[in-house]
Design an enzyme around this catalytic site. Structure first.
Site, mmCIF file in Angstrom:
data_model
loop_
_atom_site.group_PDB
_atom_site.id
_atom_site.type_symbol
_atom_site.label_atom_id
_atom_site.label_comp_id
_atom_site.label_asym_id
_atom_site.label_seq_id
_atom_site.Cartn_x
_atom_site.Cartn_y
_atom_site.Cartn_z
ATOM 1 C CE LYS A 114 1.112 6.824 2.368
ATOM 2 N NZ LYS A 114 1.205 7.272 1.094
HETATM 3 C C1 LIG Z 1 1.673 6.876 0.141
HETATM 4 C C2 LIG Z 1 1.323 7.795 -1.131
HETATM 5 C C3 LIG Z 1 1.329 7.307 -2.511
HETATM 6 C C4 LIG Z 1 1.808 5.996 -2.823
HETATM 7 O O1 LIG Z 1 0.516 5.096 -2.585
HETATM 8 P P1 LIG Z 1 0.980 3.455 -2.164
HETATM 9 O O2 LIG Z 1 -0.410 2.911 -1.680
HETATM 10 O O3 LIG Z 1 2.339 3.315 -1.278
HETATM 11 O O4 LIG Z 1 1.310 2.926 -3.575
HETATM 12 C C5 LIG Z 1 1.153 8.131 -3.547
HETATM 13 N N1 LIG Z 1 0.834 9.674 -3.509
HETATM 14 C C6 LIG Z 1 0.789 10.126 -2.265
HETATM 15 C C7 LIG Z 1 0.826 11.508 -2.014
HETATM 16 C C8 LIG Z 1 0.940 9.325 -1.129
HETATM 17 O O5 LIG Z 1 1.062 9.802 0.086
#
Ligand SMILES: *Cc1c(COP(=O)(O)O)cnc(C)c1O
Length: 503
Positions: A114
């Site tokens: 993120k």
């Molecule tokens: C948010 C997240 C995901 C999923 O990503 P999306 O863009 O929502 O598909 C996968 N792994 C981790 C560790 C995340 O924080």
């Protein structure tokens, strides 16, 4: 100038900056670019010689045409540097074996992917506020099940003309996640524990956004509410960059020849990360398959295989919690693009999803999607076995989300032995963020002790280094101790913005 409009209608037409400020379109759709820019082979070749920040400048400039080169550079230099990231290459690629590489997206301040978007979005927003002559202060409200809240706090702390208020479910986050949030520094941040679960916190935030009388009152006081969730274009666009960056690294290391296709394998929840890969492909990046990996919440696997999206199913709590999602919001953008911008059909499917809980796309749409995507899923048992095996064979430590992707790539290869393309697996969290599951996988039994004991146990066992943001938590003072009931959330926001509360 590149303009943006809604996936559900074309009446609204905004610049990138305005779309980022607004977040969601007036008709409830998501903002999409009017056309998809192209990156030429020569431009792609040039990227190999540039550091991550400048790769980001080149790609972002194609979409953010209302920002000057200086403004974009200010954002990327501020977002991706040594004060926030513990790796000089920002998103390093680790070659594993002959035709597999792992793209590590967790070297930012909160140790999860993120950060790649949430370090940049606040800066894009802040520039947009300035450029558009906005006088209001933007108040970002976030309900979090763990990772997003901390990443948003780190991104927005001390950013001009913004404030951020994060609500987390009191009993719904891990000890480390809670400590990451309640120790947050910054002059414009607030963190509140909600006496309830994630849905309570999320519903509370949605109610605040939808209360027009309250919003008018805030506007009168010089505030505007905004959100940092993954449907904002300003969160999607930074993610396109690392697909190009990974390709540039593979070319730079002579692992692939210029123009050679590669596959990407993406652990998926809200479909934001993998959708960025789709944009990269449409821009001309030589991508073969985009492989969509899910956990037991396999609604996307079913959709990509059958053409029917059906959220009417049991929700599973898994050891890859950031993928525990039944409504993948960003899929709407794919539907829009894959139908060549058919806003009517996109709106119809979204309406069906909302009212009946399911929809089915036309035969030819399903075929077009399957040309590009392949999908499968892995349950917790397979996830644990994969963490164990990858460490045993490769001495690589995968977190549970990354392990899901790894496992799905194995299944893809078993089903398509004719596909010899290099696979890049997107690694979305540091293994230390999920030390309990990783230790369980490595040792075969549940580890004992608090969050810090487990960090140290994992480091001692593997020799891997604990990210400094996690290691340093123990020494930080708790700064945010306020809690509230779900029904009090709106009052809390009002009090804080009126300056009646310690901020
Ligand atoms: C948010 C997240 C995901 C999923 O990503 P999306 O863009 O929502 O598909 C996968 N792994 C981790 C560790 C995340 O924080």
């Amino acid at each position: 100038m590149m303009y943006y409009h809604s996936t559900r209608g074309k009446a609204e037409r905004l610049t990138a900056g305005a779309a980022i400020l607004q977040g969601i379109a007036a008709d409830g759709g998501l903002f999409v670019p009017e056309s998809i820019p192209v990156v030429t082979a020569a431009e792609l070749a040039e990227l190999t010689r540039l550091p991550y920040q400048q790769r980001a400048e080149k790609i972002l400039a194609k979409f953010l045409t209302d920002y000057s080169a200086e403004e974009i550079a200010r954002c990327t230099q501020g977002a991706y540097n040594a004060s926030g990231f513990d790796h000089p290459r920002i998103a390093p690629l680790q070659q594993i074996g002959k035709n597999t590489a792992v793209l590590e997206l967790w070297h930012g301040p909160t140790s999860a992917f993120k950060d790649m978007a949430l370090q940049l979005l606040p800066r894009l927003l802040s520039e947009a506020i300035r450029k558009n002559g906005e006088t209001a202060e933007y108040v970002i409200l976030v309900a979090t099940s763990g990772d997003t809240g901390k990443a948003a706090l780190e991104g927005f702390k001390d950013v001009d003309q913004t404030r951020i208020i994060v609500f987390y479910p009191d009993a719904g986050v891990s000890e480390i996640q809670r400590l990451q949030m309640v120790t947050q520094e910054g002059s414009n941040v607030a963190v509140l524990a909600v006496d309830g679960n994630f849905d309570d916190a999320q519903t509370g935030v949605k109610d605040i956004f939808n209360d027009s009388a309250f919003n008018e009152r805030l506007q009168g006081a010089g505030f505007r509410l905004s959100s940092a969730n993954s449907i904002n274009w300003g969160r999607l666009v930074p993610q396109i960059v690392y697909y190009f960056s990974a390709y540039a690294d593979l070319c730079g290391e002579n692992t692939i020849k210029a123009g050679e296709e590669i596959n990407f394998v993406v652990p998926t929840g809200n479909f934001g990360n993998i959708l960025a890969g789709y944009y990269a492909k449409r821009m001309g990046l030589p991508v073969g398959k985009l492989i969509c990996a899910s956990n037991s919440n396999n609604v996307l696997t079913d959709f990509l295989q059958s053409g029917t999206y059906d959220r009417r199913r049991t929700f599973h709590k898994t050891m890859s919690p950031s993928m525990d999602i039944l409504i993948s919001s960003n899929l709407e953008r794919l539907l829009y693009h894959i139908t060549n911008g058919d806003t009517q059909r996109t709106a119809k499917w979204m309406k069906e999803l909302q009212t009946t809980g399911h929809y089915t796309v036309d035969e030819e749409v399903r075929r077009d999607i399957q040309e590009l995507f392949w999908a499968d899923w892995a349950d917790d048992e397979a996830t644990l076995a994969t963490i164990h095996e990858v460490y045993d064979k490769e001495r690589y430590l995968a977190d549970p989300h990354t392990a899901v992707a790894w496992q799905v790539n194995e299944r893809y290869r078993a089903a398509h032995s004719e596909d010899r393309r290099t696979a890049v697996i997107l690694s979305t969290a540091s293994p230390f963020k999920f030390s309990d599951s990783v230790l369980l996988a490595l040792e075969g039994k549940a580890p004992q002790g608090d969050g810090f004991t487990l960090l140290e146990a994992l480091a001692a066992k593997t020799g891997w280094i604990i990210p400094k943001g996690l290691a340093g938590l123990r020494a930080l003072p708790v700064l945010h101790k306020t809690g509230c009931a779900p029904v009090e959330m709106q009052d809390m926001v009002a009090h804080m913005l009126a300056g009646n509360c310690e901020y």
